[in-house]
Design an enzyme around this catalytic site. Structure first.
Site, PDB file in Angstrom:
ATOM      1  N   TYR A  33       0.825  -1.209   0.000  1.00 21.61           N
ATOM      2  CA  TYR A  33       0.000   0.000   0.000  1.00 21.61           C
ATOM      3  C   TYR A  33       0.859   1.258   0.000  1.00 21.61           C
ATOM      4  CZ  TYR A  33       0.698   1.105   4.996  1.00 21.61           C
ATOM      5  OH  TYR A  33       1.235   1.457   6.203  1.00 21.61           O
ATOM      6  N   LYS A 147       6.409  -1.851   1.942  1.00 21.40           N
ATOM      7  CA  LYS A 147       5.230  -1.256   2.584  1.00 21.40           C
ATOM      8  C   LYS A 147       4.068  -2.223   2.416  1.00 21.40           C
ATOM      9  CE  LYS A 147       3.076   3.290   3.269  1.00 21.40           C
ATOM     10  NZ  LYS A 147       3.254   3.502   4.701  1.00 21.40           N
ATOM     11  N   GLU A 179      12.870   3.016  13.594  1.00 17.53           N
ATOM     12  CA  GLU A 179      11.999   4.103  13.116  1.00 17.53           C
ATOM     13  C   GLU A 179      10.797   4.191  14.034  1.00 17.53           C
ATOM     14  OE1 GLU A 179      10.230   3.211   9.271  1.00 17.53           O
ATOM     15  OE2 GLU A 179      10.322   1.074   9.691  1.00 17.53           O
ATOM     16  N   LEU A 203      11.243   1.393   6.776  1.00 18.84           N
ATOM     17  CA  LEU A 203      10.565   1.820   5.566  1.00 18.84           C
ATOM     18  C   LEU A 203      11.260   3.105   5.122  1.00 18.84           C
ATOM     19  CD1 LEU A 203       8.055   1.302   3.720  1.00 18.84           C
ATOM     20  CD2 LEU A 203       7.052   3.230   4.936  1.00 18.84           C
TER      21      LEU A 203
HETATM   22  N1  PLP Z   1       7.923   4.329   8.651  1.00 15.66           N
HETATM   23  C1  PLP Z   1       6.736   3.690   8.795  1.00 15.66           C
HETATM   24  C2  PLP Z   1       6.698   2.393   9.524  1.00 15.66           C
HETATM   25  C3  PLP Z   1       5.558   4.252   8.246  1.00 15.66           C
HETATM   26  O1  PLP Z   1       4.396   3.594   8.353  1.00 15.66           O
HETATM   27  C4  PLP Z   1       5.645   5.492   7.589  1.00 15.66           C
HETATM   28  C5  PLP Z   1       4.468   6.127   6.998  1.00 15.66           C
HETATM   29  O2  PLP Z   1       3.388   5.605   6.986  1.00 15.66           O
HETATM   30  C6  PLP Z   1       6.881   6.127   7.493  1.00 15.66           C
HETATM   31  C7  PLP Z   1       8.011   5.511   8.018  1.00 15.66           C
HETATM   32  C8  PLP Z   1       7.023   7.460   6.801  1.00 15.66           C
HETATM   33  O3  PLP Z   1       6.942   7.284   5.421  1.00 15.66           O
HETATM   34  P1  PLP Z   1       6.477   8.470   4.460  1.00 15.66           P
HETATM   35  O4  PLP Z   1       7.371   9.627   4.742  1.00 15.66           O
HETATM   36  O5  PLP Z   1       6.674   7.928   3.102  1.00 15.66           O
HETATM   37  O6  PLP Z   1       5.065   8.748   4.802  1.00 15.66           O
END
Ligand code: PLP
Length: 285
Positions: A33, A147, A179, A203
């Site tokens: 997703y 993701k 994270e 991620l």
């Molecule tokens: N890490 C995780 C586990 C996340 O679920 C998200 C965003 O949903 C992020 C980092 C940040 O990613 P992005 O900057 O692409 O929204």
């Protein structure tokens, strides 16, 4: 103004959107997703989100049914139909409907679901004051770079966050900060912005990449390496990045005050740069 859903090429009212109980997304969490938000009605960093959607799908041997141009058209159409001042767009692609069997067939047609709902930006007062976080053991699998719709560890972490009445969980794997449960984590150590490296443990956030580029163009030293939980508590500044949180200072972790207990100069500077970046029409699709 309606919440909009899209299923396999057709827009429908959200309440009427349905997928089969034999969908592998439902049976196995076999899907990927993306979450995208708009600024002034236009999607931010759509290219980066679509690139990550492709990476996630490829890692699961899942063929995306649309080209980037088609995705872009569908996203724009969804935003137009929903007509919210600001929207968040969820794209979910699963391996599709098949009789239940863990192993899959290349013949199965993926299911594509998109929803467009109203996005409520974070209260500005949170940005001004910073937020509180708690550390939680990172119990996720070995491919956090994908993701995937399999979000059980994140679900449990966010529930702990809710019960503790803090803002975010900072995940710790073998003593190191990976994270947040829904964000990336950055720390400032003696003027250097430090964050976990890309790889299977995090991620790779679209916002993370934008913020690291902004930091570099501001002349701030950047290091992509893991920091320990102890380093986290002693950092000069800690902040989160993400589509929904943007750039957000963390001023207390596990009850311990971070830095001066207020958003520090570097997070303030990067948050201001981020605001001007998202104000640029060039950043929007
Ligand atoms: N890490 C995780 C586990 C996340 O679920 C998200 C965003 O949903 C992020 C980092 C940040 O990613 P992005 O900057 O692409 O929204």
């Amino acid at each position: 103004m309606p919440d909009v859903a899209f299923i396999n090429g057709t827009f429908v009212p959200l309440a009427e959107a349905k997928v089969s109980i034999e969908d592998r997304g439902f049976q196995f969490g076999d899907g990927v997703y993306e979450v995208i938000r708009t600024y002034r009605g236009r999607p931010f960093a759509l290219e980066g989100h679509l690139a990550r959607l492709h990476r996630s799908a490829t890692a699961l041997d899942l063929a995306l049914p649309y080209s980037n141009a088609e995705w872009t058209d569908y996203v724009r159409e969804g935003i137009k139909r929903a007509s919210y001042p600001e929207a968040k767009i969820y794209i979910q692609v699963t391996r599709g409907v098949a009789p239940r069997d863990h192993a899959y067939s290349a013949e199965t047609t993926p299911t594509v679901v998109m929803t467009v709902r109203e996005f409520h930006p974070l209260d500005r007062s949170l940005q001004a004051a910073g937020v509180e976080a708690m550390t939680i053991e990172d119990i996720r699998w070995g491919r956090c770079d994908i993701k995937s719709v399999n979000l059980l560890a994140n679900v449990l972490a966010r529930q702990q966050v809710r019960q503790a009445q803090v803002f975010e969980a900072i995940l710790i794997k073998e003593g190191l900060v990976t994270e947040g449960a829904v964000s990336n984590v950055m720390v400032v150590q003696r003027g250097t912005v430090v964050t976990a490296p890309e790889g299977p443990r995090i991620l790779s956030g679209v916002t993370r990449a934008t913020v690291l580029n902004l930091a570099r163009s501001e002349g701030l030293p950047v290091q992509e390496r893991f920091v320990s939980q102890a380093d986290l508590y002693h950092a000069d500044e800690v902040f989160l990045t993400g589509t929904t949180v943007e750039v957000l200072a963390v001023v207390r972790i596990d009850g311990k005050i971070i830095g001066g207990g207020r958003p520090g100069p570097i997070v303030q500077r990067l948050a201001a740069c981020f605001t001007s970046r998202v104000s640029s029409p060039l950043a929007l699709a």
